[in-house]
Design an enzyme around this catalytic site. Structure first.
Site, mmCIF file in Angstrom:
data_model
loop_
_atom_site.group_PDB
_atom_site.id
_atom_site.type_symbol
_atom_site.label_atom_id
_atom_site.label_comp_id
_atom_site.label_asym_id
_atom_site.label_seq_id
_atom_site.Cartn_x
_atom_site.Cartn_y
_atom_site.Cartn_z
ATOM 1 C CG ASN A 87 -1.901 1.129 1.242
ATOM 2 O OD1 ASN A 87 -1.832 2.025 0.400
ATOM 3 N ND2 ASN A 87 -2.804 1.112 2.190
ATOM 4 N NE ARG A 90 -6.467 1.090 -0.108
ATOM 5 C CZ ARG A 90 -6.552 2.291 0.468
ATOM 6 N NH1 ARG A 90 -5.483 2.840 1.005
ATOM 7 N NH2 ARG A 90 -7.694 2.922 0.526
ATOM 8 C CG HIS A 118 -13.556 2.540 2.816
ATOM 9 N ND1 HIS A 118 -14.350 3.470 3.437
ATOM 10 C CD2 HIS A 118 -12.280 2.862 3.127
ATOM 11 C CE1 HIS A 118 -13.588 4.332 4.101
ATOM 12 N NE2 HIS A 118 -12.335 3.988 3.920
ATOM 13 C CG HIS A 152 -14.579 0.868 6.433
ATOM 14 N ND1 HIS A 152 -13.715 -0.181 6.197
ATOM 15 C CD2 HIS A 152 -13.785 1.927 6.726
ATOM 16 C CE1 HIS A 152 -12.466 0.232 6.342
ATOM 17 N NE2 HIS A 152 -12.487 1.506 6.658
ATOM 18 C CG LEU A 153 -18.399 3.325 11.304
ATOM 19 C CD1 LEU A 153 -19.207 3.375 12.601
ATOM 20 C CD2 LEU A 153 -18.961 4.314 10.283
ATOM 21 C CG ASN A 207 -8.177 7.879 10.868
ATOM 22 O OD1 ASN A 207 -8.611 8.442 11.864
ATOM 23 N ND2 ASN A 207 -7.024 7.219 10.851
ATOM 24 N N GLY A 208 -11.313 7.335 7.645
ATOM 25 C CA GLY A 208 -12.301 7.529 6.587
ATOM 26 C C GLY A 208 -13.484 6.638 6.943
ATOM 27 N NE ARG A 266 -11.212 11.777 4.101
ATOM 28 C CZ ARG A 266 -11.093 10.506 3.754
ATOM 29 N NH1 ARG A 266 -11.977 9.946 2.957
ATOM 30 N NH2 ARG A 266 -10.079 9.785 4.194
ATOM 31 C CG ASP A 294 -7.694 9.193 17.653
ATOM 32 O OD1 ASP A 294 -6.706 8.689 17.116
ATOM 33 O OD2 ASP A 294 -8.439 8.575 18.448
ATOM 34 N N GLY A 351 -15.655 1.397 14.280
ATOM 35 C CA GLY A 351 -16.726 0.399 14.253
ATOM 36 C C GLY A 351 -16.411 -0.827 15.097
ATOM 37 C CG ASN A 369 -11.455 -0.896 18.594
ATOM 38 O OD1 ASN A 369 -11.241 -1.943 19.184
ATOM 39 N ND2 ASN A 369 -10.835 -0.555 17.483
ATOM 40 C CD GLU A 415 -9.057 -1.701 3.960
ATOM 41 O OE1 GLU A 415 -8.798 -1.135 5.031
ATOM 42 O OE2 GLU A 415 -9.273 -1.097 2.912
#
Ligand code: AMP
Length: 400
Positions: free
Chosen positions: A8, A93, A182, A210-211, A213-214, A243, A284, A334, A336, A386
């Site tokens: 990546n 990726r 994602h 999918h939660l 940072n993005g 974002r 964060d 998501g 944690n 991923e």
């Protein structure tokens, strides 16, 4: 042999993992940061889980070729031996595959030209991904390299879901449509959820959240993406770390006309200074939750806006799917944050979604159910992976 090197590559970073696909486990992985700066950092981890051992070093890494040389040195010095664990493929990726790539693809000169050409749609990501591909080809000649696109899984969306209601000719000329991102994670997680439920993916209708940072939501019907919240770029949809997600497009015009922001200023505001950072002062989620817990009203509002948006998407996707067998939480937040999961699904009992407070609070590392036994819709937490998904897909292509 089923070993794949997963790469990546960002503009100033290189993340890698050597994956044993048959075992479903990483043999080693690492991260090289601040490529192009004098004060680069490299870390290399051998093994995984409790037995993992990490080696760190400060090194200047001028470019991606040097980063791969650094990676090879780390394997040489700390193992495992790449001669004994030779990858049969390198999986890359790639963020934007446009409407051209709908499946993992063996990289040829033509594929590289296409990835480069798609940089128009992903100016921050595709050039960096391509730099990583070229450097990896130098480091691993004679091994097939496979591009796995973040957008590919969403190529099954129907036109009604991917078309923006703007002038068609203009949209076509500039390739303006929803691509979604994602995809690798949504694919992996929707399949892992089916496995956990012991039901064929073909008959399941699930919403994946999918939660990280993005963040993005995806409606998956029969294993295929039918709608997703990110659009032409990863800015649309849910509220994220920095974002904004969905916003009235006229606000951009207002900002340009009234606040004196130009295109770069708006870009910076919406991508880097918005989301929970802009609202609550913390990008964060752990920090935001701690601030909300301590009574900070801005952080509390940020959490509410964040989860209100998620609930709106769950409702919208339930309507598109017609029936929801499972809602699945994944990625950093998501997997944690019990608080985010609880707030996101609050008030949905009337729709057959019943969270079990105790199960939701319990921490765990694998896939788990957090809904009550009576809940009509299963609610699950499924860790994403991923790297494993990219490795699996790359292997599948080279074994074809
Ligand atoms: P990712 O992009 O998937 O690595 O996710 C990163 C996000 O996950 C960051 O916002 C983290 O604060 C968040 N995260 C990680 N661990 C926790 C946790 N225990 N509670 C809440 N958020 C967490």
């Amino acid at each position: 042999m089923s070993i794949v090197l997963v790469v990546n590559s960002g503009s100033s970073s290189l993340k890698y993992q050597l994956v044993d696909v048959a075992a479903g486990e990483p043999l080693a992985g690492g991260l090289i940061e601040r490529i192009g700066h004098a004060d680069g950092r490299a870390s290399h981890t051998v093994g995984h889980g409790d037995d993992a051992q990490t080696f760190r070093e400060e090194v200047g890494v001028p470019d991606h070729d040097a980063a791969f040389a650094r990676m090879l040195e780390a394997f040489e010095a700390h193992g495992p031996s790449l001669a004994e664990h030779a990858p049969v493929a390198v999986g890359h990726r790639v963020v934007q595959g446009g409407a051209r790539f709908f499946e993992p693809t063996v990289i040829t000169e033509l594929v590289k030209i296409n990835i480069d050409e798609l940089s128009v749609l992903a100016p921050l990501h595709n050039p960096a991904n391509l730099a990583g591909i070229v450097a990896a080809e130098h480091a691993f000649p004679g091994v097939p390299h496979v591009a796995v696109f973040d957008t590919a899984f969403h190529q099954t969306m129907p036109p009604a879901a991917y078309t923006y209601a703007i002038d068609r000719e203009l949209a076509e000329k500039h390739r303006i449509r929803r691509y979604g991102f994602h995809g690798t994670s949504h694919r992996f997680v929707s399949r892992a959820a089916a496995e956990f439920l012991e039901r064929p993916v073909e008959e399941l209708r699930v919403i994946v959240l999918h939660l990280g940072n993005g963040a993005s939501a995806c409606a998956v019907s029969g294993g295929r993406s039918v709608e997703t919240s990110m659009g032409m770029t990863p800015l649309e949809g849910l509220v994220m770390g920095t974002r904004s997600g969905d916003i009235d497009p006229a606000i951009l015009l207002h900002l340009e006309r009234r606040a004196g922001l130009d295109a770069d200023g708006v870009d910076d505001l919406l991508n880097k200074r918005s989301g929970i950072l802009g609202l609550g002062g913390h990008g964060d989620m752990r920090d935001l939750e701690a601030a909300a817990e301590a009574g900070d009203p801005d952080a509390e509002l940020a959490l509410e806006v964040y989860t209100h948006r998620i609930r709106a998407y769950v409702g919208a996707y339930a309507a598109q799917l017609g029936r929801v067998d499972a809602i699945v939480f994944t990625a950093g937040v998501g997997e944690n944050s019990a608080r985010v999961r609880e707030l996101s699904l609050e008030g949905l009992e009337g729709f057959g979604v019943e969270l079990d407070a105790e199960r939701n609070r319990m921490r765990g590392s694998g896939a788990r159910r957090i809904s009550t036994d009576a809940s009509r819709t299963e609610v699950l937490v499924v860790p994403t992976n991923e790297e494993l998904e990219i490795a699996r897909q790359a292997l599948e292509v080279v074994e074809r």
